[in-house]
Design an enzyme around this catalytic site. Structure first.
Site, short mmCIF file in Angstrom:
data_model
loop_
_atom_site.label_atom_id
_atom_site.label_comp_id
_atom_site.label_asym_id
_atom_site.label_seq_id
_atom_site.Cartn_x
_atom_site.Cartn_y
_atom_site.Cartn_z
N TRP A 358 0.84 -1.21 0.00
CA TRP A 358 0.00 0.00 0.00
C TRP A 358 0.86 1.25 0.00
O TRP A 358 0.37 2.36 -0.23
CB TRP A 358 -0.98 -0.02 1.17
CG TRP A 358 -0.37 0.12 2.53
CD1 TRP A 358 0.34 -0.82 3.22
CD2 TRP A 358 -0.45 1.25 3.41
NE1 TRP A 358 0.71 -0.35 4.45
CE2 TRP A 358 0.24 0.92 4.60
CE3 TRP A 358 -1.05 2.51 3.31
CZ2 TRP A 358 0.37 1.80 5.67
CZ3 TRP A 358 -0.92 3.39 4.40
CH2 TRP A 358 -0.22 3.04 5.55
N ASP A 359 2.16 1.08 0.22
CA ASP A 359 3.09 2.21 0.16
C ASP A 359 2.97 2.96 -1.17
O ASP A 359 3.11 4.19 -1.22
CB ASP A 359 4.54 1.71 0.27
CG ASP A 359 4.79 0.82 1.48
OD1 ASP A 359 3.82 0.33 2.07
OD2 ASP A 359 5.96 0.61 1.81
N GLU A 489 1.45 -1.65 13.29
CA GLU A 489 1.54 -3.11 13.33
C GLU A 489 2.00 -3.63 14.70
O GLU A 489 2.19 -4.83 14.87
CB GLU A 489 2.48 -3.60 12.23
CG GLU A 489 1.91 -3.35 10.85
CD GLU A 489 2.89 -3.65 9.72
OE1 GLU A 489 2.44 -3.84 8.58
OE2 GLU A 489 4.12 -3.68 9.99
N LYS A 601 4.08 2.05 15.97
CA LYS A 601 5.17 1.87 15.02
C LYS A 601 5.24 3.02 14.03
O LYS A 601 6.32 3.47 13.66
CB LYS A 601 4.96 0.54 14.28
CG LYS A 601 6.07 0.17 13.32
CD LYS A 601 5.74 -1.15 12.63
CE LYS A 601 6.83 -1.54 11.64
NZ LYS A 601 6.47 -2.73 10.85
N GLN A 602 4.09 3.47 13.57
CA GLN A 602 4.02 4.56 12.59
C GLN A 602 2.66 5.22 12.70
O GLN A 602 1.78 4.73 13.40
CB GLN A 602 4.22 4.02 11.17
CG GLN A 602 3.08 3.15 10.67
CD GLN A 602 3.38 2.48 9.35
OE1 GLN A 602 4.10 1.50 9.30
NE2 GLN A 602 2.83 3.01 8.27
#
Length: 768
Positions: A358-359, A489, A601-602
């Site tokens: 999906w990046d 995640e 994580k992000q």
């Protein structure tokens, strides 16, 4: 402590001094590519020290059988591996009978590597004393041609410094290669023919299972004192072929071996004509010669930089960082082939597998839309349309029906090939990123034609998935989405991830809007799509019911949307209160401990605020940023860029600058201690976004390009260009003045800090 051996330079990546401990990291950092193939910066000559060999061909992969302890229904059968391809760069060098090998030399001095990003070439030079006391001086230049994208070129120069003697070159091809990350140590390649003709050699091989047929080829020539030295076949065996060139050399006299090599592939040529195709491209390369081909390389890169360069004055490390990111993105994908996509490691390593995450939709499409022709971004969207049937099959394997589509987390050909259940089954927000990219493409380019031609079918499949994936909760009297993993995640199998639920709602509403728009404006396309999808008003009324009654977890106490239902049940210790010895937690903690922690994580909730910034006030962004960023460990390469953009919007320039440096120099400084595995290609597009959308404040507001420029105190000025609807706009930002220039035939209205200006062709607009 981050690595710091890469020298700061505006246009080059430079390493000085030989250190065996750095070899694998440098093999990643000095990688080269041309969109059709790429390779790590392995030495051409023998090297018996630690190395990670890697040459890669775009679109060629192997379905490595999934390896898990407990098979679950719906699991992908394989994990698509980016394949280490046959090696064509190898050149064994013997000096008076002793092999040149930096790992066994008595002394290595003057070692230097340079990756010249401006001109697209890689050089390496050193002096060495071999085990037999021969002293040599070596200079190697290598590049992968943009003009002939099946060809790479090497110039290997060597001279004896302390005595005369015989130097032998054995340029070779080798298909007896393996992947570092094989699940079962399978053999991935089958070599079918090894041949040579004069100073050329060929290895024909195909991948097992996927049956990509390839011809790895080379041509070599040796020059001494301006005279060509004849060579001959040295050895030919099952998976290996080499030529031999020998010459007695006087002390101080240079020998130059020139080698052209590369791949012809059945993706682009008839299967039975790969050697013929190799000979044809070698004819062109040899007629041009090394220097002329290098000249074309410099010209091609000059053209790329003319549009995509970002300049930064007063901060060399920041300048080097952004150019490194832009350079690697262009080495990975140039938009010439709609069958290809942008893999997270590009051509620099094997980790992650697959070519598409999906990046691409969330981070890469904005870069390609703005720095190239809009057709490049359209090809990336077409890639997903071409995989729609596979996305429907993927959903069917999980029990969804009626044309519901679940795009894969990882793919090579549209099939899901990721084998971690909490990702494969649960990280379903990737569907929303694809829908958002369709919206984002139209918003930026103004090209609506993609939606009636292809995009609406994709949106219908995605909307059907969200409708079926949600279920009605009588307890909440709302629709909920259970058992998911959001962008963070470090939380798996959670209920009602806010970002996922918000995307689902938005996707359905956006799809319904497009159905109306296509029905009214493109009746023939509408009729075709309705016939193909069998969509009825009853069905999309059911979608709307789900979207209108979607549940969003919210904390009245904190005044924020909750990342998921149980977020406040966690022990909310901020990252700043963690001992430094505990970081990074993904290398220090058990997975169980991570999953129970509040650490992010992000960007997760903040990813939603990035996508849908105009849905929320700046005050709401600030409140959510202040709540979630302190729990964010930024252990994803995709994390710093989003936070940099949002910190800049909030006027927190020091924080935005810190995040920018982290994203731009993630690999150069090896923040995550893993650069030897390969570079983080897709996050590099986020670095570009950090400047253009973050510091430059570029947005599309009411169909108009808008800027809210800011400048970090560490910079004197910066500039960038964007292609907006076939008009090239250059933006220059200094501490006391903004300058906008338009390259095109027609003027355009822009917004600067909310005020409208008319930008005229070739007439600089200055704003204080």
């Amino acid at each position: 402590m981050n690595q710091d051996y890469i020298q700061a330079n505006e246009w080059s990546v430079i390493e000085e001094g030989f250190d065996a401990e750095r070899v694998k990291s440098s093999e990643s950092l000095f990688s080269i590519g041309n969109g059709a193939m790429g390779q790590r910066a392995n030495f051409e000559e023998a090297y018996s020290g630690g190395t990670f060999q890697g040459s890669y061909i775009a679109g060629v992969y192997y379905p490595d059988k999934t390896r898990v302890g407990w098979w679950k229904n719906g699991y992908p059968e394989y994990f698509a591996k980016v394949l280490n391809a046959p090696n064509w760069i190898g050149i064994q060098v013997l000096v008076n009978g002793t092999e040149l090998d930096l790992a066994t030399c008595k002394k290595v001095s003057g070692f230097r590597r340079e990756l010249n990003m401006k001109e697209g070439w890689y050089k390496r030079s050193y002096d060495a004393v071999l085990a037999n006391d021969a002293q040599v001086e070596v200079l190697v230049t290598r590049f992968l041609s943009l003009a002939l994208d099946e060809v790479g070129a090497i110039s290997f120069e060597i001279s004896l410094k302390n005595t005369g003697g015989e130097i032998t070159f054995l340029p070779y091809l080798d298909s007896g290669i393996t992947n570092e990350d094989s699940n079962w140590d399978d053999k991935f390649w089958n070599t079918t023919n090894v041949s040579s003709s004069g100073n050329r050699a060929f290895i024909e091989a195909h991948t097992l299972k996927t049956n990509f047929k390839t011809c790895t080829f080379m041509q070599a020539s040796l020059d001494y004192k301006g005279v060509s030295v004849p060579g001959n076949l040295d050895i030919s065996k099952d998976t290996f072929v080499s030529l031999r060139f020998s010459q007695k050399a006087e002390k101080g006299e240079k020998l130059t071996l020139t080698k052209f090599g590369g791949y012809t592939v059945s993706r682009n040529h008839p299967e039975d004509a790969l050697v013929d195709a190799a000979n044809e491209v070698l004819d062109v390369a040899s007629s041009l010669g090394f220097e002329n081909l290098l000249k074309k390389q410099k010209e091609a890169w000059a053209g790329i930089w003319e549009m995509s360069d970002i300049t930064i004055q007063g901060d060399v490390k920041a300048q080097q960082g952004i150019r490194f990111n832009i350079f690697q993105l262009n080495q990975t994908y140039l938009g010439t082939d709609s069958r290809l996509n942008i893999g997270p490691k590009g051509f620099t390593g094997e980790k992650y597998g697959g070519s598409t995450y999906w990046d691409t939709e969330a981070y890469c499409i904005p870069f390609y839309m703005a720095t190239k022709d809009e057709m490049v971004a359209r090809k990336l969207l077409k890639y997903r349309y071409n995989h729609l049937e596979k996305a429907i099959e993927n959903a069917e394997k999980l029990g969804f029906t009626n044309g519901a589509a679940l795009y894969p987390m990882v793919t090579m050909n549209g099939e899901e090939c990721h084998n971690e259940w909490e990702i494969t089954f649960e990280e379903i927000h990737r569907n929303g990123a694809i829908a958002f990219a369709i919206y984002n493409y139209y918003r930026y380019t103004g090209d609506y034609s993609y939606i009636p031609e292809m995009g609406l079918e994709v949106l219908i499949g995605i909307a059907r998935f969200w409708h079926q994936r949600a279920n009605f909760s009588t307890f909440r009297n709302k629709y909920v989405i259970l058992g998911v993993t959001g962008p963070n995640e470090y939380e798996n199998n959670v209920n009602n991830n806010w970002y996922t639920n918000y995307l689902a709602q938005w996707c359905i509403h956006f799809t319904l809007e497009q159905l109306t728009k296509v029905k009214e404006g493109y009746p023939e396309d509408y009729k075709r799509i309705m016939g193909k999808t069998k969509l009825t008003p009853t069905e999309y009324d059911a979608w709307k019911k789900v979207a209108d009654s979607m549940y969003f977890p919210y904390s009245e106490k904190h005044g924020v949307y909750l990342q998921q239902d149980g977020f406040l049940d966690k022990d909310l210790v901020k990252v700043s209160d963690l001992e430094k010895t505990e970081r990074p937690i993904n290398q220090k903690w058990s997975w169980d401990r991570i999953l129970r922690s509040p650490y992010i994580k992000q960007a997760d909730v903040l990813q939603g605020f990035y996508f849908f910034e105009d849905h929320f006030t700046t005050e709401e962004l600030e409140k959510h940023f202040d709540f979630y960023e302190p729990f964010t460990v930024h252990e994803s390469s995709l994390s710093p860029c989003v936070h940099s953009i949002q910190a800049a919007k909030l006027g927190r320039m020091e924080q935005a600058y810190t995040f920018y440096l982290r994203t731009s120099r993630l690999d150069l400084d090896d923040y995550n201690k893993e650069v030897e595995e390969g570079l983080h290609i897709t996050s590099m597009a986020g670095t570009w976004m950090s400047i253009v959308e973050g510091f430059g404040g570029m947005r599309v507001v009411n169909d108009t390009l808008s800027f809210e420029p800011r400048i970090p105190k560490q910079w004197d000025a910066y500039s960038f260009k964007v292609n907006f609807r076939n008009r090239i706009i250059k933006v220059e930002v200094a501490s006391n003045e903004l300058t906008f220039e338009l390259n095109g035939d027609n003027g355009i209205s822009i917004l600067v800090r909310g005020e409208a200006y008319e930008l005229l062709p070739n007439t600089p607009l200055k704003v204080n």
